[in-house]
Design an enzyme around this catalytic site. Structure first.
Site, PDB file in Angstrom:
ATOM      1  N   SER A   1     -18.551 -15.280  -5.359  1.00 24.18           N
ATOM      2  CA  SER A   1     -19.755 -15.442  -6.398  1.00 24.18           C
ATOM      3  C   SER A   1     -20.405 -14.039  -6.565  1.00 24.18           C
ATOM      4  O   SER A   1     -20.383 -13.538  -7.803  1.00 24.18           O
ATOM      5  CB  SER A   1     -20.664 -16.477  -6.278  1.00 24.18           C
ATOM      6  OG  SER A   1     -21.560 -16.412  -4.909  1.00 24.18           O
TER       7      SER A   1
ATOM      8  N   LYS B   1       0.942  -1.224  -0.002  1.00 22.30           N
ATOM      9  CA  LYS B   1      -0.122   0.035   0.034  1.00 22.30           C
ATOM     10  C   LYS B   1       0.987   1.043  -0.024  1.00 22.30           C
ATOM     11  O   LYS B   1       0.619   2.119   0.893  1.00 22.30           O
ATOM     12  CB  LYS B   1      -1.035  -0.086   1.337  1.00 22.30           C
ATOM     13  CG  LYS B   1      -2.000  -1.174   1.134  1.00 22.30           C
ATOM     14  CD  LYS B   1      -2.956  -1.024   2.123  1.00 22.30           C
ATOM     15  CE  LYS B   1      -4.135  -2.093   1.678  1.00 22.30           C
ATOM     16  NZ  LYS B   1      -3.635  -3.527   2.100  1.00 22.30           N
ATOM     17  N   VAL B   2       1.748   1.369  -1.170  1.00 23.74           N
ATOM     18  CA  VAL B   2       2.655   2.388  -1.284  1.00 23.74           C
ATOM     19  C   VAL B   2       2.034   3.797  -1.017  1.00 23.74           C
ATOM     20  O   VAL B   2       1.018   3.930  -1.828  1.00 23.74           O
ATOM     21  CB  VAL B   2       3.545   2.123  -2.157  1.00 23.74           C
ATOM     22  CG1 VAL B   2       4.621   3.313  -2.588  1.00 23.74           C
ATOM     23  CG2 VAL B   2       4.194   0.661  -2.414  1.00 23.74           C
TER      24      VAL B   2
END
Length: 221
Positions: free
Chosen positions: A180, A62-63
């Site tokens: 799903s 998560k730079v």
């Protein structure tokens, strides 16, 4: 990243041997393995190359820094053998451009977080998620991260980006998302962690989720 099973394993364990054993057990049911700070801090960057023997690796760091620092982080990640990195979008276009620039040098990919899957992800990120999605599209990212726990949000993001970007969607299983449902909403891949790696048989758990995804794609749900 090839789309076959439409599932990504989030391997948030901290033991090297456990991580490699799980990867060996489930590789045939996943298109990629996502690793983050827990495993990397516990074992070192070298685990990326080891896991890459089983499946492409997404570095979920998560730079989120200034452009120069983002370049340095992404360079290390791709040099270590990762096929993609996850970056935050809220730091702005120049910071995202820095990640994409380095990724392009390595011919690798960048996924941009539009909205996180936990309840707090709706507090501050949701109001800007659509703007982040548009920015990621304009910047030429490979894909977006959108929450499996809120399929309607995935559907909204898909309408914004069309078929030009991919969507990976965390939150299936332990957080309450259903594979799903999120595939039907427009995600290309679902991300599953605890429901697989904490299962008595990770291989069987992965197989069952993979079958659910394929049934949705065949229109059986």
């Amino acid at each position: 990243m090839e789309r076959n099973t439409c599932m990504i394993l989030a391997l948030d364990v901290t033991d090297r041997e456990e991580a490699l054993k799980i990867a060996e057990d489930v590789w045939e049911f996943v298109d990629a393995i996502k690793v983050g700070y827990p495993l990397i801090l516990a074992t070192g960057l070298g685990i990326i190359r080891e896991l890459a023997e089983f499946a492409p690796v997404i570095a979920d760091f998560k730079v989120a820094d200034i452009p120069n620092t983002n370049r340095l982080i992404c360079d290390q990640v791709f040099e270590a053998g990762a096929d993609a990195v996850i970056a935050q979008g809220f730091t702005g276009r120049d910071s995202l451009d820095a990640c994409i620039e380095i990724a392009s040098e390595y011919r690798k990919d960048v996924f941009v977080v539009s909205e996180m899957s936990h309840p707090g992800g709706a507090d501050f990120m949701q109001p800007v998620a659509e703007a982040i999605a548009k920015m990621a599209l304009e910047a030429g990212a490979f894909g977006l991260v959108a929450p499996a726990t809120r399929p309607k949000r995935v559907k909204k993001i898909r309408r914004i980006i069309g078929d030009k970007l991919t969507i990976i969607s965390p939150g299936v299983g332990a957080q309450g998302g259903k594979a799903s449902d999120v595939i039907a909403a427009g995600a290309d891949w679902v991300i599953v962690g605890r429901s697989i790696y904490k299962a008595e048989s990770p291989k069987e758990a992965a197989r069952q989720i993979a079958e659910e995804i394929q049934a949705e794609l065949r229109g059986e749900y």
